[in-house]
Design a protein around this motif. Sequence first.
Motif, PDB file in Angstrom:
ATOM      1  N   ARG A 363       1.288   3.711   2.298  1.00 41.26           N
ATOM      2  CA  ARG A 363       0.297   2.614   1.852  1.00 41.26           C
ATOM      3  C   ARG A 363       0.789   1.385   0.711  1.00 41.26           C
ATOM      4  O   ARG A 363       0.393   0.307   1.365  1.00 41.26           O
ATOM      5  CB  ARG A 363      -1.274   2.981   1.466  1.00 41.26           C
ATOM      6  CG  ARG A 363      -1.793   3.908   2.116  1.00 41.26           C
ATOM      7  CD  ARG A 363      -3.101   4.182   1.281  1.00 41.26           C
ATOM      8  NE  ARG A 363      -4.159   5.414   1.942  1.00 41.26           N
ATOM      9  CZ  ARG A 363      -4.777   6.058   1.691  1.00 41.26           C
ATOM     10  NH1 ARG A 363      -4.863   6.174   0.615  1.00 41.26           N
ATOM     11  NH2 ARG A 363      -5.532   6.846   2.572  1.00 41.26           N
ATOM     12  N   ALA A 364       1.646   1.676   0.083  1.00 40.46           N
ATOM     13  CA  ALA A 364       1.847   0.475  -0.690  1.00 40.46           C
ATOM     14  C   ALA A 364       2.901  -0.386   0.125  1.00 40.46           C
ATOM     15  O   ALA A 364       3.071  -1.567  -0.149  1.00 40.46           O
ATOM     16  CB  ALA A 364       2.342   1.536  -1.777  1.00 40.46           C
ATOM     17  N   ASP A 374      -1.182  -7.112  -4.829  1.00 42.22           N
ATOM     18  CA  ASP A 374      -2.447  -6.087  -6.216  1.00 42.22           C
ATOM     19  C   ASP A 374      -2.622  -5.095  -5.633  1.00 42.22           C
ATOM     20  O   ASP A 374      -2.698  -3.603  -6.396  1.00 42.22           O
ATOM     21  CB  ASP A 374      -3.633  -6.427  -6.265  1.00 42.22           C
ATOM     22  CG  ASP A 374      -4.649  -7.396  -7.599  1.00 42.22           C
ATOM     23  OD1 ASP A 374      -3.681  -7.146  -8.330  1.00 42.22           O
ATOM     24  OD2 ASP A 374      -5.743  -6.527  -7.534  1.00 42.22           O
ATOM     25  N   GLU A 375      -3.004  -5.118  -4.151  1.00 37.21           N
ATOM     26  CA  GLU A 375      -3.330  -3.491  -4.041  1.00 37.21           C
ATOM     27  C   GLU A 375      -2.512  -2.530  -3.439  1.00 37.21           C
ATOM     28  O   GLU A 375      -2.225  -1.343  -4.021  1.00 37.21           O
ATOM     29  CB  GLU A 375      -4.257  -3.856  -2.070  1.00 37.21           C
ATOM     30  CG  GLU A 375      -5.433  -4.387  -1.966  1.00 37.21           C
ATOM     31  CD  GLU A 375      -5.981  -4.964  -0.945  1.00 37.21           C
ATOM     32  OE1 GLU A 375      -6.978  -4.450  -0.138  1.00 37.21           O
ATOM     33  OE2 GLU A 375      -5.805  -5.976  -0.910  1.00 37.21           O
ATOM     34  N   ALA A 376      -1.321  -3.365  -3.217  1.00 37.76           N
ATOM     35  CA  ALA A 376       0.025  -2.580  -3.576  1.00 37.76           C
ATOM     36  C   ALA A 376       0.373  -1.305  -4.978  1.00 37.76           C
ATOM     37  O   ALA A 376       0.589  -0.407  -4.549  1.00 37.76           O
ATOM     38  CB  ALA A 376       1.839  -3.525  -2.883  1.00 37.76           C
ATOM     39  N   LEU A 380      -0.550   2.463  -5.435  1.00 36.66           N
ATOM     40  CA  LEU A 380       1.528   2.997  -5.917  1.00 36.66           C
ATOM     41  C   LEU A 380       1.038   3.536  -7.536  1.00 36.66           C
ATOM     42  O   LEU A 380       1.930   5.014  -7.546  1.00 36.66           O
ATOM     43  CB  LEU A 380       2.556   2.442  -5.747  1.00 36.66           C
ATOM     44  CG  LEU A 380       4.221   3.077  -5.619  1.00 36.66           C
ATOM     45  CD1 LEU A 380       3.847   4.441  -5.036  1.00 36.66           C
ATOM     46  CD2 LEU A 380       4.872   2.028  -4.705  1.00 36.66           C
ATOM     47  N   ARG A 381       0.507   2.643  -8.491  1.00 35.45           N
ATOM     48  CA  ARG A 381       0.268   3.453  -9.354  1.00 35.45           C
ATOM     49  C   ARG A 381       0.423   4.216 -10.529  1.00 35.45           C
ATOM     50  O   ARG A 381       0.857   5.629 -10.967  1.00 35.45           O
ATOM     51  CB  ARG A 381      -0.258   2.470 -10.550  1.00 35.45           C
ATOM     52  CG  ARG A 381       0.107   2.094 -11.908  1.00 35.45           C
ATOM     53  CD  ARG A 381      -0.980   1.324 -12.462  1.00 35.45           C
ATOM     54  NE  ARG A 381      -0.781   0.686 -14.136  1.00 35.45           N
ATOM     55  CZ  ARG A 381      -1.230   1.916 -14.984  1.00 35.45           C
ATOM     56  NH1 ARG A 381      -1.218   2.816 -14.888  1.00 35.45           N
ATOM     57  NH2 ARG A 381      -0.162   0.633 -16.146  1.00 35.45           N
ATOM     58  N   ASP A 416       2.551  -3.904 -15.232  1.00 33.58           N
ATOM     59  CA  ASP A 416       2.759  -3.167 -14.581  1.00 33.58           C
ATOM     60  C   ASP A 416       4.200  -3.363 -14.111  1.00 33.58           C
ATOM     61  O   ASP A 416       4.945  -1.933 -14.333  1.00 33.58           O
ATOM     62  CB  ASP A 416       1.845  -3.070 -12.955  1.00 33.58           C
ATOM     63  CG  ASP A 416       0.628  -2.223 -12.967  1.00 33.58           C
ATOM     64  OD1 ASP A 416       0.554  -1.727 -14.008  1.00 33.58           O
ATOM     65  OD2 ASP A 416      -0.153  -2.200 -12.217  1.00 33.58           O
ATOM     66  N   ALA A 417       4.794  -4.691 -14.666  1.00 35.44           N
ATOM     67  CA  ALA A 417       6.217  -4.679 -14.294  1.00 35.44           C
ATOM     68  C   ALA A 417       7.051  -4.194 -15.546  1.00 35.44           C
ATOM     69  O   ALA A 417       8.032  -3.606 -15.265  1.00 35.44           O
ATOM     70  CB  ALA A 417       6.238  -6.680 -14.360  1.00 35.44           C
ATOM     71  N   ARG A 418       6.216  -4.137 -16.476  1.00 35.85           N
ATOM     72  CA  ARG A 418       7.077  -3.548 -17.173  1.00 35.85           C
ATOM     73  C   ARG A 418       6.426  -2.230 -17.736  1.00 35.85           C
ATOM     74  O   ARG A 418       7.730  -1.469 -18.280  1.00 35.85           O
ATOM     75  CB  ARG A 418       6.058  -3.829 -18.952  1.00 35.85           C
ATOM     76  CG  ARG A 418       6.657  -3.167 -20.108  1.00 35.85           C
ATOM     77  CD  ARG A 418       6.261  -4.351 -21.772  1.00 35.85           C
ATOM     78  NE  ARG A 418       6.592  -5.304 -21.695  1.00 35.85           N
ATOM     79  CZ  ARG A 418       7.561  -5.773 -22.100  1.00 35.85           C
ATOM     80  NH1 ARG A 418       8.784  -4.666 -22.986  1.00 35.85           N
ATOM     81  NH2 ARG A 418       8.052  -6.628 -22.267  1.00 35.85           N
ATOM     82  N   LEU A 419       5.948  -1.604 -17.196  1.00 33.13           N
ATOM     83  CA  LEU A 419       5.472  -0.474 -16.732  1.00 33.13           C
ATOM     84  C   LEU A 419       6.578   0.590 -15.758  1.00 33.13           C
ATOM     85  O   LEU A 419       7.509   1.430 -15.928  1.00 33.13           O
ATOM     86  CB  LEU A 419       4.181   0.578 -16.307  1.00 33.13           C
ATOM     87  CG  LEU A 419       4.180   1.473 -15.163  1.00 33.13           C
ATOM     88  CD1 LEU A 419       4.445   2.790 -16.496  1.00 33.13           C
ATOM     89  CD2 LEU A 419       3.023   2.397 -14.588  1.00 33.13           C
TER      90      LEU A 419
END
Length: 447
Positions: A363-364, A374-376, A380-381, A416-419
């Motif tokens: 899906r992502a 944003d939905e991707a 995925l997160r 999320d980028a840092r994650l």
Amino acid sequence: MHQDAQGNTLTVASAEAARAFDHAIEGFLKYRFDTGLRLKAFLTADPTAPLGQVMAGCFAMLAYDRGLLGRAAGALAKAQALPANPREKAHMAALSAWIDGTPEKALSIWEQITAEHPRDLLAFRLHHFCAFWMGAPDRMVTLVEQVMPGWAEDVAGYGSVLACRCFAHEETGSYTIAEYAGRQAVALDPADLWAAHGVAHVLEMQGRRSEGLDWIAALEPNWEGGNNLMHHLWWHQAMFLMEHRDFAGVLHLYDTRFRNRDSKVHLAQPDLYIDVQNAASMLFRLGLRGVAVGDRWGELAEKAEARIGDTLSAFTQPHWMMALTATGRWEAAGRLLTALEEAARGNTHHARILREAALPATRAVAFHAEGRHDEACAALRPALGGLHRLGGSHAQQDVLEQVFVDSALKAGRPGDARLALERAAAKSPVAPARRIGFAEAALSVGF
């Protein structure tokens, strides 16, 4: 009574058949192109050998192609009708579990076989293969270390055990052990593709890119007669060039080596899962760097559409989606998701992997292609921690991490980028700022 080259008792009619079995096993372990012909020769030498039919069934399963399940089941039925010793019957039980969609049960049976017969190369290598594609490198390491005391350099197949030791330890981050074992195996046989591959992974994970290019170039002259694992080694070569930002070199390898577009043969290029993963992930990585790839996605998309609903290879699903969306086949992309959702509703181990990892990743990829970043990220997160269950190496899994970090940047989600950067830093000793897929994000968030 006859024995194989490792001293295991075989139910075969003659010494000639036993030698044919050894020849087929060697081809399997060494990734030889003629392995199928070797198996055919074994079956011809003794059609009543139960392990001949077991191998035929297992080789069909190795393709992760739903269309071959019937062939595997037919071979199993033939094996079960033949006289066999307890070890050979255990092999039948493992194949039966694999066909029935419970590969985790097959792993346990192969572990039981090798506990009693540590030199059973068929059980050992099938376990290594399936544990890898089930995201269980811990089981790969455990088994290889359990069987090692039963081996010696003068026993046929020792180099192949070392090659598996290399890759298992690489996937669990023990790079020193891995590299030593892999180089030992290559010293024994410079044509050992699996050992060459394992060391290439170590060099990739440690950022030793120039060494990696030299490693592959030095060994390539020994690979004549190898099978499509050569394509994956050339993919590794392209990965090293990617990090050097030699995009023209990457495309040259794509066209002349691991996808071979410059040959008329490319029109019949197989849709084998590993070949698809090689090609799709490389084109996707190039696209993230803004490199135009021309019409290269087209033949992959054709194959992807033809395989919608075949979910045996969980890790291949997001790669099929990359091809479909790159060519604007949105209706087919929707059907792929629908089929994946249906397969994920089951109550098996594999269905859970599809539900919890393959579906979010696929899906992502679709959201990313549509610019719905944003939905991707949201899709995925929650699955990031379980992506390893899809199978595939750290180097292969990296493309899904890049989907996430690219969408995080484009969606304005610095957290999320840092994650993603923290995850990348934990998996490799190479700083994200020195890895092409994460450098932009590292600069953006000051990592």
